[in-house]
Design a protein around this motif. Structure first.
Motif, PDB file in Angstrom:
ATOM      1  N   GLY A  93      33.009  46.939  20.578  1.00  0.00           N
ATOM      2  CA  GLY A  93      32.638  47.824  21.311  1.00  0.00           C
ATOM      3  C   GLY A  93      32.689  47.511  22.684  1.00  0.00           C
ATOM      4  N   ASN A  94      31.793  46.513  22.945  1.00  0.00           N
ATOM      5  CA  ASN A  94      31.458  45.960  24.262  1.00  0.00           C
ATOM      6  C   ASN A  94      32.536  44.865  24.864  1.00  0.00           C
ATOM      7  N   LEU A  95      33.474  44.599  24.069  1.00  0.00           N
ATOM      8  CA  LEU A  95      34.218  43.474  24.465  1.00  0.00           C
ATOM      9  C   LEU A  95      35.187  43.873  25.830  1.00  0.00           C
ATOM     10  N   GLU A  96      34.864  42.757  26.681  1.00  0.00           N
ATOM     11  CA  GLU A  96      35.935  43.117  27.890  1.00  0.00           C
ATOM     12  C   GLU A  96      36.836  41.998  28.058  1.00  0.00           C
ATOM     13  N   VAL A  97      38.012  42.242  28.525  1.00  0.00           N
ATOM     14  CA  VAL A  97      39.184  41.386  28.791  1.00  0.00           C
ATOM     15  C   VAL A  97      39.493  41.082  30.146  1.00  0.00           C
ATOM     16  N   ILE A  98      39.542  39.678  30.646  1.00  0.00           N
ATOM     17  CA  ILE A  98      39.474  39.422  31.821  1.00  0.00           C
ATOM     18  C   ILE A  98      41.232  38.718  31.829  1.00  0.00           C
ATOM     19  N   THR A  99      42.020  39.158  32.455  1.00  0.00           N
ATOM     20  CA  THR A  99      43.506  38.549  32.513  1.00  0.00           C
ATOM     21  C   THR A  99      43.795  38.214  34.091  1.00  0.00           C
ATOM     22  N   CYS A 100      45.126  37.672  34.242  1.00  0.00           N
ATOM     23  CA  CYS A 100      45.075  37.203  35.617  1.00  0.00           C
ATOM     24  C   CYS A 100      46.292  37.963  36.078  1.00  0.00           C
ATOM     25  N   SER A 101      47.053  39.017  35.366  1.00  0.00           N
ATOM     26  CA  SER A 101      48.044  39.576  36.204  1.00  0.00           C
ATOM     27  C   SER A 101      47.996  41.165  35.647  1.00  0.00           C
ATOM     28  N   GLN A 102      48.608  42.138  36.430  1.00  0.00           N
ATOM     29  CA  GLN A 102      48.850  43.432  35.925  1.00  0.00           C
ATOM     30  C   GLN A 102      49.894  43.450  34.635  1.00  0.00           C
ATOM     31  N   TRP A 103      50.733  42.658  34.821  1.00  0.00           N
ATOM     32  CA  TRP A 103      51.714  42.705  33.507  1.00  0.00           C
ATOM     33  C   TRP A 103      50.809  42.394  32.266  1.00  0.00           C
ATOM     34  N   SER A 104      49.946  41.389  32.435  1.00  0.00           N
ATOM     35  CA  SER A 104      49.336  41.135  31.183  1.00  0.00           C
ATOM     36  C   SER A 104      48.121  42.182  30.872  1.00  0.00           C
ATOM     37  N   LYS A 105      47.626  42.780  31.830  1.00  0.00           N
ATOM     38  CA  LYS A 105      46.833  43.807  31.650  1.00  0.00           C
ATOM     39  C   LYS A 105      47.549  45.046  30.848  1.00  0.00           C
ATOM     40  N   ILE A 106      48.712  45.394  31.270  1.00  0.00           N
ATOM     41  CA  ILE A 106      49.375  46.238  30.720  1.00  0.00           C
ATOM     42  C   ILE A 106      49.653  46.014  29.131  1.00  0.00           C
ATOM     43  N   ALA A 107      49.730  44.771  28.807  1.00  0.00           N
ATOM     44  CA  ALA A 107      50.085  44.541  27.284  1.00  0.00           C
ATOM     45  C   ALA A 107      48.897  44.588  26.577  1.00  0.00           C
ATOM     46  N   PHE A 108      47.753  44.192  27.297  1.00  0.00           N
ATOM     47  CA  PHE A 108      46.609  44.573  26.559  1.00  0.00           C
ATOM     48  C   PHE A 108      46.118  45.893  26.183  1.00  0.00           C
ATOM     49  N   ILE A 109      46.499  46.897  27.325  1.00  0.00           N
ATOM     50  CA  ILE A 109      46.207  48.405  27.100  1.00  0.00           C
ATOM     51  C   ILE A 109      47.224  48.776  26.050  1.00  0.00           C
ATOM     52  N   ASN A 110      48.462  48.337  26.104  1.00  0.00           N
ATOM     53  CA  ASN A 110      49.568  48.803  25.079  1.00  0.00           C
ATOM     54  C   ASN A 110      49.221  48.393  23.624  1.00  0.00           C
ATOM     55  N   SER A 111      48.070  47.418  23.782  1.00  0.00           N
ATOM     56  CA  SER A 111      47.921  46.732  22.255  1.00  0.00           C
ATOM     57  C   SER A 111      46.360  47.637  21.950  1.00  0.00           C
ATOM     58  N   GLY A 112      45.969  48.387  22.669  1.00  0.00           N
ATOM     59  CA  GLY A 112      44.920  49.172  22.382  1.00  0.00           C
ATOM     60  C   GLY A 112      43.437  49.114  22.998  1.00  0.00           C
ATOM     61  N   PHE A 113      43.446  48.335  23.991  1.00  0.00           N
ATOM     62  CA  PHE A 113      42.355  48.012  24.695  1.00  0.00           C
ATOM     63  C   PHE A 113      42.405  49.217  25.652  1.00  0.00           C
ATOM     64  N   PRO A 114      41.101  49.743  25.991  1.00  0.00           N
ATOM     65  CA  PRO A 114      41.014  50.614  27.107  1.00  0.00           C
ATOM     66  C   PRO A 114      41.069  50.268  28.363  1.00  0.00           C
ATOM     67  N   ASP A 115      41.837  50.962  29.222  1.00  0.00           N
ATOM     68  CA  ASP A 115      41.970  50.593  30.705  1.00  0.00           C
ATOM     69  C   ASP A 115      40.502  49.950  31.469  1.00  0.00           C
ATOM     70  N   GLU A 116      39.631  50.794  31.055  1.00  0.00           N
ATOM     71  CA  GLU A 116      38.397  50.281  32.029  1.00  0.00           C
ATOM     72  C   GLU A 116      37.676  49.002  31.321  1.00  0.00           C
ATOM     73  N   ARG A 117      38.337  48.596  30.175  1.00  0.00           N
ATOM     74  CA  ARG A 117      37.612  47.291  29.583  1.00  0.00           C
ATOM     75  C   ARG A 117      38.665  46.094  30.047  1.00  0.00           C
ATOM     76  N   VAL A 118      39.702  46.214  30.626  1.00  0.00           N
ATOM     77  CA  VAL A 118      40.763  45.117  30.896  1.00  0.00           C
ATOM     78  C   VAL A 118      40.556  44.995  32.340  1.00  0.00           C
ATOM     79  N   LYS A 119      39.952  43.833  32.944  1.00  0.00           N
ATOM     80  CA  LYS A 119      39.920  43.453  34.362  1.00  0.00           C
ATOM     81  C   LYS A 119      41.038  42.404  34.662  1.00  0.00           C
ATOM     82  N   VAL A 120      41.560  42.477  35.955  1.00  0.00           N
ATOM     83  CA  VAL A 120      42.427  41.652  36.501  1.00  0.00           C
ATOM     84  C   VAL A 120      41.841  40.575  37.444  1.00  0.00           C
ATOM     85  N   ILE A 121      42.009  39.599  37.356  1.00  0.00           N
ATOM     86  CA  ILE A 121      41.140  38.499  38.445  1.00  0.00           C
ATOM     87  C   ILE A 121      42.525  37.749  38.839  1.00  0.00           C
ATOM     88  N   PRO A 122      43.148  37.643  39.941  1.00  0.00           N
ATOM     89  CA  PRO A 122      44.346  37.008  40.305  1.00  0.00           C
ATOM     90  C   PRO A 122      43.946  35.696  40.458  1.00  0.00           C
TER      91      PRO A 122
END
Length: 172
Positions: free
Chosen positions: A1-30
């Motif tokens: 429920g409160n899980l947030e994902v921190i990833t380092c690229s937009q490419w990786s973020k899209i993969a998380f979103i495509n895997s079912g994570f909500p966009d607002e819970r995936v943060k990109v830190i370059p």
């Protein structure tokens, strides 16, 4: 429920979103590069290092750093090098691999390419490729980036590709 994902690229973020994570819970830190570790060196030092490794002043040296896994495009590098070597005999290639970590070596990849040589490439042209498998410290990596003329990165898939940034910080 409160899980947030921190990833380092937009490419990786899209993969998380495509895997079912909500966009607002995936943060990109370059990611970035530490400029006290990766920086251009003096031209005399560069020239001496190139000579020490057996390169001539007129050699044009390409570099790739990374694992030799299929997603890194090493087969594309080797095929392109064979094509280029015919017209540009002074071109050189350094492959800095991670074979000690992944247990994949360049000789096996070349052997596979030779067995499936549909383009009739002359893989004997790879005889002057320098393959570095040992681990290098930060200074060694900085020197390696500094002795080359171009960094090549034909990756087919990558969450984040730090070596091109390191090479750029060295002026390559």
């Amino acid at each position: 429920g409160n899980l947030e994902v921190i990833t380092c690229s937009q490419w990786s973020k899209i993969a998380f979103i495509n895997s079912g994570f909500p966009d607002e819970r995936v943060k990109v830190i370059p990611l970035g590069v530490e400029s006290s570790c990766f920086y251009p060196i003096e031209s005399n030092k560069r020239k001496n290092l190139r000579q020490k490794l057996g390169f001539n002043n007129d050699d044009f040296i390409l570099l790739n750093v990374g694992a030799l896994t299929p997603n890194k495009g090493i087969d594309l590098i080797l095929k392109a090098y064979c094509d280029l070597k015919i017209s540009y005999p002074n071109i050189k290639l350094i492959i800095k691999d991670s074979s000690k970590l992944y247990n994949i070596n360049l000789a096996e990849i070349v052997k596979r390419l030779m067995e499936n040589n549909r383009q009739n490439l002359d893989f004997n042209l790879l005889s002057d490729v320098v393959n570095i498998s040992e681990n290098l410290d930060i200074q060694g990596m900085n020197y390696l980036y500094n002795i080359v003329d171009a960094y090549i990165s034909p990756y087919l898939a990558e969450g984040f590709n730090l070596p091109p940034l390191e090479a750029a910080a060295c002026g390559v």
